[in-house]
Design an enzyme around this catalytic site. Structure first.
Site, PDB file in Angstrom:
ATOM      1  N   GLY A 198      39.857  63.769  10.554  1.00  0.00           N
ATOM      2  CA  GLY A 198      38.439  63.641  10.857  1.00  0.00           C
ATOM      3  C   GLY A 198      38.047  62.347  11.527  1.00  0.00           C
ATOM      4  N   SER A 199      38.983  61.673  12.194  1.00  0.00           N
ATOM      5  CA  SER A 199      38.608  60.390  12.794  1.00  0.00           C
ATOM      6  C   SER A 199      37.660  60.580  13.986  1.00  0.00           C
ATOM      7  CB  SER A 199      39.847  59.585  13.184  1.00  0.00           C
ATOM      8  OG  SER A 199      40.512  60.155  14.280  1.00  0.00           O
ATOM      9  N   ASN A 200      37.829  61.649  14.745  1.00  0.00           N
ATOM     10  CA  ASN A 200      36.887  61.885  15.849  1.00  0.00           C
ATOM     11  C   ASN A 200      35.516  62.292  15.315  1.00  0.00           C
ATOM     12  OD1 ASN A 200      38.130  61.598  18.666  1.00  0.00           O
ATOM     13  ND2 ASN A 200      39.748  62.610  17.492  1.00  0.00           N
ATOM     14  N   LEU A 234      42.284  79.274  19.414  1.00  0.00           N
ATOM     15  CA  LEU A 234      41.554  79.512  20.659  1.00  0.00           C
ATOM     16  C   LEU A 234      40.212  80.099  20.234  1.00  0.00           C
ATOM     17  CD1 LEU A 234      42.157  79.312  23.697  1.00  0.00           C
ATOM     18  CD2 LEU A 234      42.871  81.701  23.636  1.00  0.00           C
ATOM     19  N   ASN A 285      36.071  69.871  23.901  1.00  0.00           N
ATOM     20  CA  ASN A 285      37.316  69.643  23.158  1.00  0.00           C
ATOM     21  C   ASN A 285      37.883  68.289  23.582  1.00  0.00           C
ATOM     22  OD1 ASN A 285      39.637  70.275  21.521  1.00  0.00           O
ATOM     23  ND2 ASN A 285      40.755  70.693  23.421  1.00  0.00           N
ATOM     24  N   HIS A 335      41.528  66.229  24.075  1.00  0.00           N
ATOM     25  CA  HIS A 335      42.975  66.434  24.184  1.00  0.00           C
ATOM     26  C   HIS A 335      43.651  65.072  24.368  1.00  0.00           C
ATOM     27  CE1 HIS A 335      46.675  68.522  24.966  1.00  0.00           C
ATOM     28  NE2 HIS A 335      46.876  67.748  26.012  1.00  0.00           N
ATOM     29  N   ASP A 343      42.723  74.255  27.170  1.00  0.00           N
ATOM     30  CA  ASP A 343      42.671  72.999  27.936  1.00  0.00           C
ATOM     31  C   ASP A 343      42.422  73.148  29.444  1.00  0.00           C
ATOM     32  OD1 ASP A 343      43.344  71.771  25.514  1.00  0.00           O
ATOM     33  OD2 ASP A 343      45.484  71.798  25.946  1.00  0.00           O
ATOM     34  N   GLU A 358      40.408  57.840  22.106  1.00  0.00           N
ATOM     35  CA  GLU A 358      39.687  59.073  21.775  1.00  0.00           C
ATOM     36  C   GLU A 358      38.329  58.725  21.171  1.00  0.00           C
ATOM     37  OE1 GLU A 358      41.788  62.163  19.605  1.00  0.00           O
ATOM     38  OE2 GLU A 358      43.690  61.490  20.408  1.00  0.00           O
TER      39      GLU A 358
HETATM   40  C1  GRF Z   1      43.163  64.277  17.914  1.00  0.00           C
HETATM   41  O1  GRF Z   1      44.341  63.636  18.249  1.00  0.00           O
HETATM   42  C2  GRF Z   1      42.675  65.117  19.062  1.00  0.00           C
HETATM   43  O2  GRF Z   1      43.047  64.627  20.303  1.00  0.00           O
HETATM   44  C3  GRF Z   1      43.338  66.434  18.794  1.00  0.00           C
HETATM   45  O3  GRF Z   1      43.334  66.579  17.412  1.00  0.00           O
HETATM   46  C4  GRF Z   1      43.339  65.298  16.795  1.00  0.00           C
HETATM   47  C5  GRF Z   1      42.241  65.238  15.783  1.00  0.00           C
HETATM   48  O4  GRF Z   1      42.297  64.030  15.066  1.00  0.00           O
HETATM   49  N1  GRF Z   1      42.663  67.495  19.508  1.00  0.00           N
HETATM   50  P1  GRF Z   1      41.154  63.633  14.038  1.00  0.00           P
HETATM   51  O5  GRF Z   1      41.157  64.692  12.940  1.00  0.00           O
HETATM   52  O6  GRF Z   1      39.861  63.623  14.786  1.00  0.00           O
HETATM   53  O7  GRF Z   1      41.513  62.297  13.503  1.00  0.00           O
END
Ligand code: GRF
Length: 213
Positions: A17-19, A97, A112, A114, A155, A184
Protein backbone atom coordinates in the site's frame (compact mmCIF):
# COMPACT_ATOMS: atom_id res chain seq x y z
CA UNK A 1 -13.19 18.29 -13.30
CA UNK A 2 -13.76 21.10 -10.86
CA UNK A 3 -15.28 19.29 -7.87
CA UNK A 4 -13.00 17.39 -5.49
CA UNK A 5 -12.40 13.90 -6.87
CA UNK A 6 -13.74 10.79 -5.22
CA UNK A 7 -10.91 8.32 -5.76
CA UNK A 8 -11.19 4.54 -5.48
CA UNK A 9 -7.91 2.65 -5.11
CA UNK A 10 -7.75 -1.02 -6.09
CA UNK A 11 -5.00 -3.15 -4.59
CA UNK A 12 -4.22 -6.86 -4.48
CA UNK A 13 -4.20 -9.45 -1.71
CA UNK A 14 -1.02 -8.64 0.11
CA UNK A 15 -0.36 -5.12 -1.18
CA UNK A 16 1.89 -3.10 1.11
CA UNK A 17 0.00 0.00 0.00
CA UNK A 18 2.86 2.45 -0.40
CA UNK A 19 1.32 4.05 -3.50
CA UNK A 20 -2.02 4.27 -1.69
CA UNK A 21 -0.23 6.11 1.12
CA UNK A 22 1.43 8.48 -1.34
CA UNK A 23 -1.91 9.31 -2.97
CA UNK A 24 -3.63 9.82 0.39
CA UNK A 25 -0.77 12.09 1.53
CA UNK A 26 -1.07 14.16 -1.66
CA UNK A 27 -4.81 14.54 -1.05
CA UNK A 28 -4.14 15.65 2.53
CA UNK A 29 -1.51 18.22 1.54
CA UNK A 30 -3.66 19.66 -1.24
CA UNK A 31 -1.57 18.54 -4.24
CA UNK A 32 -4.55 16.47 -5.36
CA UNK A 33 -7.98 18.09 -5.40
CA UNK A 34 -9.89 15.18 -3.93
CA UNK A 35 -9.74 12.30 -1.51
CA UNK A 36 -9.54 8.55 -1.45
CA UNK A 37 -13.06 7.42 -0.57
CA UNK A 38 -12.83 3.68 -1.22
CA UNK A 39 -10.10 1.04 -1.15
CA UNK A 40 -10.85 -2.39 -2.60
CA UNK A 41 -8.60 -5.43 -2.17
CA UNK A 42 -9.02 -9.15 -1.87
CA UNK A 43 -7.99 -9.42 1.79
CA UNK A 44 -9.11 -7.28 4.69
CA UNK A 45 -5.84 -8.01 6.53
CA UNK A 46 -3.59 -6.56 3.81
CA UNK A 47 -1.46 -3.58 4.89
CA UNK A 48 -3.24 -1.43 2.30
CA UNK A 49 -6.74 -2.13 3.61
CA UNK A 50 -5.56 -1.81 7.22
CA UNK A 51 -4.06 1.59 6.46
CA UNK A 52 -7.29 2.71 4.75
CA UNK A 53 -9.35 1.57 7.73
CA UNK A 54 -7.07 3.56 10.08
CA UNK A 55 -7.72 6.60 7.90
CA UNK A 56 -11.49 5.96 8.12
CA UNK A 57 -11.63 5.35 4.38
CA UNK A 58 -14.29 2.83 3.28
CA UNK A 59 -12.75 -0.54 2.52
CA UNK A 60 -14.09 -3.57 0.74
CA UNK A 61 -12.59 -7.06 0.59
CA UNK A 62 -13.67 -8.75 -2.64
CA UNK A 63 -12.06 -12.03 -3.68
CA UNK A 64 -12.83 -13.77 -6.96
CA UNK A 65 -12.84 -17.13 -5.18
CA UNK A 66 -15.86 -16.06 -3.12
CA UNK A 67 -17.98 -15.59 -6.26
CA UNK A 68 -19.51 -18.25 -8.47
CA UNK A 69 -17.94 -16.71 -11.58
CA UNK A 70 -15.52 -13.99 -12.64
CA UNK A 71 -18.48 -12.12 -14.10
CA UNK A 72 -20.20 -12.00 -10.70
CA UNK A 73 -17.01 -10.68 -9.14
CA UNK A 74 -16.73 -8.03 -11.87
CA UNK A 75 -20.35 -7.01 -11.33
CA UNK A 76 -19.83 -6.67 -7.57
CA UNK A 77 -16.73 -4.55 -8.16
CA UNK A 78 -18.55 -2.33 -10.65
CA UNK A 79 -21.45 -1.87 -8.20
CA UNK A 80 -19.04 -0.88 -5.42
CA UNK A 81 -17.32 1.67 -7.69
CA UNK A 82 -20.66 3.10 -8.83
CA UNK A 83 -22.06 3.26 -5.29
CA UNK A 84 -18.97 5.21 -4.26
CA UNK A 85 -19.74 7.80 -6.97
CA UNK A 86 -16.19 7.22 -8.15
CA UNK A 87 -14.58 9.88 -10.34
CA UNK A 88 -11.22 8.15 -10.70
CA UNK A 89 -10.02 4.59 -10.16
CA UNK A 90 -6.33 4.09 -9.30
CA UNK A 91 -4.87 0.61 -9.66
CA UNK A 92 -2.00 0.21 -7.22
CA UNK A 93 -0.68 -3.31 -7.43
CA UNK A 94 -4.04 -4.68 -8.65
CA UNK A 95 -3.14 -7.95 -10.36
CA UNK A 96 -6.20 -8.72 -12.47
CA UNK A 97 -7.14 -7.38 -15.88
CA UNK A 98 -10.03 -5.02 -15.20
CA UNK A 99 -13.29 -6.14 -16.83
CA UNK A 100 -14.29 -4.56 -20.13
CA UNK A 101 -17.49 -3.23 -18.54
CA UNK A 102 -15.49 -1.25 -15.96
CA UNK A 103 -12.87 -0.05 -18.47
CA UNK A 104 -15.57 1.16 -20.86
CA UNK A 105 -17.75 2.80 -18.23
CA UNK A 106 -14.76 4.55 -16.68
CA UNK A 107 -12.92 5.28 -19.91
CA UNK A 108 -9.89 7.52 -19.26
CA UNK A 109 -10.85 7.53 -15.59
CA UNK A 110 -8.77 4.49 -14.59
CA UNK A 111 -5.02 4.80 -13.99
CA UNK A 112 -2.34 2.22 -13.35
CA UNK A 113 1.27 2.47 -12.24
CA UNK A 114 3.93 0.27 -13.80
CA UNK A 115 7.50 0.03 -12.42
CA UNK A 116 9.31 0.43 -15.78
CA UNK A 117 9.36 2.80 -18.72
CA UNK A 118 6.62 1.43 -21.01
CA UNK A 119 7.12 0.03 -23.69
CA UNK A 120 10.05 -1.68 -21.94
CA UNK A 121 9.38 -4.65 -19.68
CA UNK A 122 5.61 -4.45 -19.76
CA UNK A 123 2.53 -6.54 -20.52
CA UNK A 124 1.16 -9.76 -19.10
CA UNK A 125 3.53 -11.49 -16.67
CA UNK A 126 5.67 -8.38 -16.25
CA UNK A 127 4.92 -7.34 -12.71
CA UNK A 128 6.74 -6.94 -9.41
CA UNK A 129 10.25 -8.42 -9.28
CA UNK A 130 9.93 -9.85 -12.82
CA UNK A 131 10.17 -6.33 -14.21
CA UNK A 132 13.37 -5.42 -12.38
CA UNK A 133 14.97 -8.82 -13.01
CA UNK A 134 14.33 -8.37 -16.75
CA UNK A 135 15.76 -4.85 -16.69
CA UNK A 136 18.96 -5.97 -14.92
CA UNK A 137 19.29 -9.01 -17.18
CA UNK A 138 19.02 -6.87 -20.31
CA UNK A 139 21.55 -4.43 -18.92
CA UNK A 140 19.53 -1.27 -19.52
CA UNK A 141 21.09 1.93 -18.26
CA UNK A 142 17.74 3.58 -17.60
CA UNK A 143 14.53 2.23 -16.16
CA UNK A 144 11.80 4.11 -14.36
CA UNK A 145 8.11 4.41 -13.74
CA UNK A 146 5.04 4.91 -15.91
CA UNK A 147 1.55 6.03 -14.96
CA UNK A 148 -0.97 5.40 -17.70
CA UNK A 149 -4.68 5.21 -18.34
CA UNK A 150 -6.03 1.69 -18.43
CA UNK A 151 -7.55 0.11 -21.52
CA UNK A 152 -8.64 -3.47 -22.21
CA UNK A 153 -5.10 -4.91 -22.29
CA UNK A 154 -2.13 -5.00 -19.94
CA UNK A 155 -0.14 -1.73 -19.85
CA UNK A 156 -1.15 -0.47 -23.33
CA UNK A 157 -3.27 2.58 -22.43
CA UNK A 158 -2.34 6.24 -22.93
CA UNK A 159 0.79 7.28 -21.01
CA UNK A 160 0.38 10.14 -18.54
CA UNK A 161 3.66 10.49 -16.61
CA UNK A 162 7.06 8.81 -16.86
CA UNK A 163 10.04 9.35 -14.57
CA UNK A 164 13.41 7.76 -15.42
CA UNK A 165 15.79 6.13 -12.96
CA UNK A 166 19.45 5.46 -13.66
CA UNK A 167 20.52 1.81 -13.50
CA UNK A 168 24.10 1.39 -12.32
CA UNK A 169 26.38 -1.62 -12.80
CA UNK A 170 26.12 -2.61 -9.14
CA UNK A 171 22.29 -2.51 -9.07
CA UNK A 172 20.38 -5.69 -8.24
CA UNK A 173 16.66 -6.22 -8.89
CA UNK A 174 16.10 -5.26 -5.25
CA UNK A 175 18.08 -2.00 -5.29
CA UNK A 176 16.50 -1.04 -8.62
CA UNK A 177 13.02 -1.79 -7.24
CA UNK A 178 13.73 0.51 -4.28
CA UNK A 179 14.92 3.35 -6.53
CA UNK A 180 11.91 2.98 -8.82
CA UNK A 181 9.49 2.83 -5.88
CA UNK A 182 10.75 6.19 -4.66
CA UNK A 183 9.86 7.67 -8.07
CA UNK A 184 6.49 5.87 -8.06
CA UNK A 185 5.56 7.93 -5.02
CA UNK A 186 6.23 11.11 -7.05
CA UNK A 187 4.68 9.96 -10.30
CA UNK A 188 1.33 8.66 -9.08
CA UNK A 189 0.40 11.74 -7.01
CA UNK A 190 1.52 13.93 -9.94
CA UNK A 191 -0.68 12.09 -12.45
CA UNK A 192 -3.69 12.14 -10.13
CA UNK A 193 -3.08 15.81 -9.33
CA UNK A 194 -3.04 16.74 -13.05
CA UNK A 195 -6.27 14.80 -13.55
CA UNK A 196 -7.89 16.42 -10.51
CA UNK A 197 -7.15 19.86 -11.93
CA UNK A 198 -8.60 18.97 -15.33
CA UNK A 199 -5.20 19.17 -17.04
CA UNK A 200 -5.13 15.83 -18.87
CA UNK A 201 -6.52 15.55 -22.36
CA UNK A 202 -6.35 12.24 -24.22
CA UNK A 203 -5.93 13.00 -27.92
CA UNK A 204 -7.50 10.85 -30.66
CA UNK A 205 -4.04 9.34 -31.36
CA UNK A 206 -3.88 8.19 -27.69
CA UNK A 207 -1.21 10.71 -26.72
CA UNK A 208 -1.96 12.55 -23.50
CA UNK A 209 -1.67 16.32 -23.64
CA UNK A 210 -0.91 18.08 -20.36
CA UNK A 211 -2.72 21.40 -20.39
CA UNK A 212 -1.10 24.49 -18.91
CA UNK A 213 -2.17 25.56 -15.44
C1 GRF B 1 4.23 -1.08 -7.31
O1 GRF B 1 5.54 -1.46 -7.53
C2 GRF B 1 3.55 -0.75 -8.62
O2 GRF B 1 4.42 -0.27 -9.58
C3 GRF B 1 2.99 -2.08 -9.03
O3 GRF B 1 2.58 -2.69 -7.85
C4 GRF B 1 3.37 -2.22 -6.76
C5 GRF B 1 2.46 -1.77 -5.66
O4 GRF B 1 3.20 -1.41 -4.53
N1 GRF B 1 1.94 -1.90 -10.01
P1 GRF B 1 2.50 -0.75 -3.26
O5 GRF B 1 1.51 -1.77 -2.72
O6 GRF B 1 1.82 0.49 -3.73
O7 GRF B 1 3.58 -0.47 -2.28
Amino acid sequence: MSHPLRIAVLVSGTSRGSNLRAIVAACENGQINGSVTLVVGSRSDSPALQFAAEKSVDTLALAVKDFSSEEEYDNALLDALDNNNTDLICLAGYMRLLSTSIVQKYKHRVMNIHPALIPMFYGQGMYGHHVHEAAIKRGVKISGVTVHFVDEEYDTGPIIVQIPVEVTSDDTPETLAAKVLEKEHEAYPLAVSLFSHGRLQVQPDKRVKVLQD
